[in-house]
Write a protein that holds these residues in place. Structure first.
Motif, PDB file in Angstrom:
ATOM      1  N   ASP A   1      46.773  34.188  50.515  1.00  0.00           N
ATOM      2  CA  ASP A   1      48.191  34.358  50.190  1.00  0.00           C
ATOM      3  C   ASP A   1      48.369  35.416  49.096  1.00  0.00           C
ATOM      4  N   PHE A   2      47.571  35.322  48.059  1.00  0.00           N
ATOM      5  CA  PHE A   2      47.672  36.267  46.942  1.00  0.00           C
ATOM      6  C   PHE A   2      47.379  37.693  47.402  1.00  0.00           C
ATOM      7  N   ALA A   3      46.392  37.857  48.264  1.00  0.00           N
ATOM      8  CA  ALA A   3      46.036  39.198  48.749  1.00  0.00           C
ATOM      9  C   ALA A   3      47.222  39.834  49.462  1.00  0.00           C
ATOM     10  N   GLU A   4      47.875  39.086  50.330  1.00  0.00           N
ATOM     11  CA  GLU A   4      49.029  39.629  51.064  1.00  0.00           C
ATOM     12  C   GLU A   4      50.155  40.016  50.111  1.00  0.00           C
ATOM     13  N   LYS A   5      50.422  39.194  49.128  1.00  0.00           N
ATOM     14  CA  LYS A   5      51.503  39.468  48.176  1.00  0.00           C
ATOM     15  C   LYS A   5      51.200  40.698  47.320  1.00  0.00           C
ATOM     16  N   ILE A   6      49.981  40.826  46.875  1.00  0.00           N
ATOM     17  CA  ILE A   6      49.611  41.965  46.027  1.00  0.00           C
ATOM     18  C   ILE A   6      49.582  43.255  46.837  1.00  0.00           C
TER      19      ILE A   6
ATOM     20  N   GLY B   1      43.901  60.653  34.720  1.00  0.00           N
ATOM     21  CA  GLY B   1      42.626  59.969  34.646  1.00  0.00           C
ATOM     22  C   GLY B   1      42.651  58.512  35.076  1.00  0.00           C
ATOM     23  N   MET B   2      43.840  57.971  35.352  1.00  0.00           N
ATOM     24  CA  MET B   2      43.949  56.566  35.748  1.00  0.00           C
ATOM     25  C   MET B   2      44.043  56.436  37.265  1.00  0.00           C
ATOM     26  N   VAL B   3      43.441  55.377  37.793  1.00  0.00           N
ATOM     27  CA  VAL B   3      43.655  55.009  39.191  1.00  0.00           C
ATOM     28  C   VAL B   3      45.050  54.397  39.294  1.00  0.00           C
ATOM     29  N   ILE B   4      45.316  53.428  38.449  1.00  0.00           N
ATOM     30  CA  ILE B   4      46.627  52.811  38.271  1.00  0.00           C
ATOM     31  C   ILE B   4      46.647  52.305  36.835  1.00  0.00           C
ATOM     32  N   ASP B   5      47.754  52.405  36.203  1.00  0.00           N
ATOM     33  CA  ASP B   5      47.898  51.899  34.839  1.00  0.00           C
ATOM     34  C   ASP B   5      47.659  50.381  34.881  1.00  0.00           C
ATOM     35  N   PHE B   6      46.764  49.871  34.033  1.00  0.00           N
ATOM     36  CA  PHE B   6      46.518  48.430  33.991  1.00  0.00           C
ATOM     37  C   PHE B   6      47.820  47.659  33.775  1.00  0.00           C
ATOM     38  N   GLY B   7      48.739  48.239  33.014  1.00  0.00           N
ATOM     39  CA  GLY B   7      50.031  47.596  32.773  1.00  0.00           C
ATOM     40  C   GLY B   7      50.863  47.481  34.046  1.00  0.00           C
ATOM     41  N   ASP B   8      50.783  48.509  34.906  1.00  0.00           N
ATOM     42  CA  ASP B   8      51.512  48.451  36.182  1.00  0.00           C
ATOM     43  C   ASP B   8      50.908  47.405  37.104  1.00  0.00           C
ATOM     44  N   LEU B   9      49.584  47.319  37.129  1.00  0.00           N
ATOM     45  CA  LEU B   9      48.922  46.289  37.937  1.00  0.00           C
ATOM     46  C   LEU B   9      49.281  44.904  37.407  1.00  0.00           C
ATOM     47  N   LYS B  10      49.321  44.783  36.101  1.00  0.00           N
ATOM     48  CA  LYS B  10      49.685  43.502  35.474  1.00  0.00           C
ATOM     49  C   LYS B  10      51.094  43.080  35.881  1.00  0.00           C
ATOM     50  N   LYS B  11      52.032  44.021  35.903  1.00  0.00           N
ATOM     51  CA  LYS B  11      53.403  43.693  36.303  1.00  0.00           C
ATOM     52  C   LYS B  11      53.455  43.160  37.730  1.00  0.00           C
ATOM     53  N   ILE B  12      52.709  43.788  38.627  1.00  0.00           N
ATOM     54  CA  ILE B  12      52.685  43.368  40.033  1.00  0.00           C
ATOM     55  C   ILE B  12      52.125  41.950  40.151  1.00  0.00           C
ATOM     56  N   VAL B  13      50.962  41.723  39.565  1.00  0.00           N
ATOM     57  CA  VAL B  13      50.304  40.422  39.711  1.00  0.00           C
ATOM     58  C   VAL B  13      51.079  39.328  38.986  1.00  0.00           C
ATOM     59  N   ASN B  14      51.607  39.642  37.824  1.00  0.00           N
ATOM     60  CA  ASN B  14      52.405  38.625  37.121  1.00  0.00           C
ATOM     61  C   ASN B  14      53.630  38.232  37.936  1.00  0.00           C
TER      62      ASN B  14
END
Length: 149
Positions: A114-119, A53-66
Motif C-alpha cells: 500500500d505504501f509503495a503505491e501511495k509514494i 547535486g541532489m537526486v531529490i531534496d530530502f525535505g521534499d521526500l519527507k513531505k511526500i512520505v509524511n
C-alpha cells in the motif's frame, strides 16, 4: 551521469488487529514502525538549479512520505474494512479515536505494498521508488523492491 539511490527513514506508532489470525496478533495491539524509503535518480547537474547535486531534496521526500503515510498512520488503529472489526472501528471512532479502514489485512507485507503505491504516485517523474523496508519490531520487517514488482 550516475544514477544514485538515497534513503530517508521515518517512524510512527500504529495499532492493528489481524482478524481470523490464529495467534496473538488477532488482538488489538501496536507497533513502533520504522519505514525506510529508497528512491533512485540522477543528481541535478544544472549549475543554476538551487538543488544542484541532489537526486531529490530530502525535505521534499519527507513531505511526500509524511502526507501519504506518517501523518495518516501515526497513532491510528488500522483494521481490514472487510471484517467484523468494522463494528469495533465505529465504536472507537465514536469515542474520538483515529481509525483507518483498509482493503487488506493490515500485516507489514500488505502495508508496504500500500505504501509503495501511495509514494510512487507522488514522486516526480524523473525519480523512481527503488525500495521500501517496513520494520514492525526490532527483528521483523517486510521489504518491497520495484525490480520485483
Amino acid at each position: 551521469m550516475s544514477r544514485i539511490r538515497i534513503t530517508k527513514q521515518f517512524s510512527f506508532e500504529t495499532g492493528h488487529a489481524l482478524y481470523g489470525y490464529d495467534g496473538k496478533c488477532k488482538n488489538v495491539h501496536g507497533h513502533s514502525y520504522k519505514l525506510s524509503v529508497t528512491v533512485i535518480g540522477t543528481p541535478i547537474s544544472d549549475t543554476s538549479h538551487v538543488k544542484l547535486g541532489m537526486v531529490i531534496d530530502f525535505g521534499d521526500l519527507k513531505k511526500i512520505v509524511n502526507s501519504e503515510i506518517v501523518d495518516k498512520f501515526d497513532h491510528a488503529t488500522v483494521f481490514n474494512k472487510n471484517t467484523p472489526h468494522v463494528e469495533l472501528a465505529k465504536e472507537l471512532e465514536s469515542r474520538g479515536h483515529n481509525v483507518l479502514l483498509v482493503d487488506y489485512q493490515p500485516t507489514s507485507e500488505e502495508m508496504v505494498i500500500d505504501f509503495a503505491e501511495k509514494i510512487k504516485a507522488r514522486l516526480p517523474e524523473d525519480i523512481q521508488l527503488h525500495s521500501l523496508k517496513l520494520q514492525e519490531t526490532e527483528t521483523s520487517f517486510a521489504e518491497w523492491f520495484a525490480s520485483e514488482n
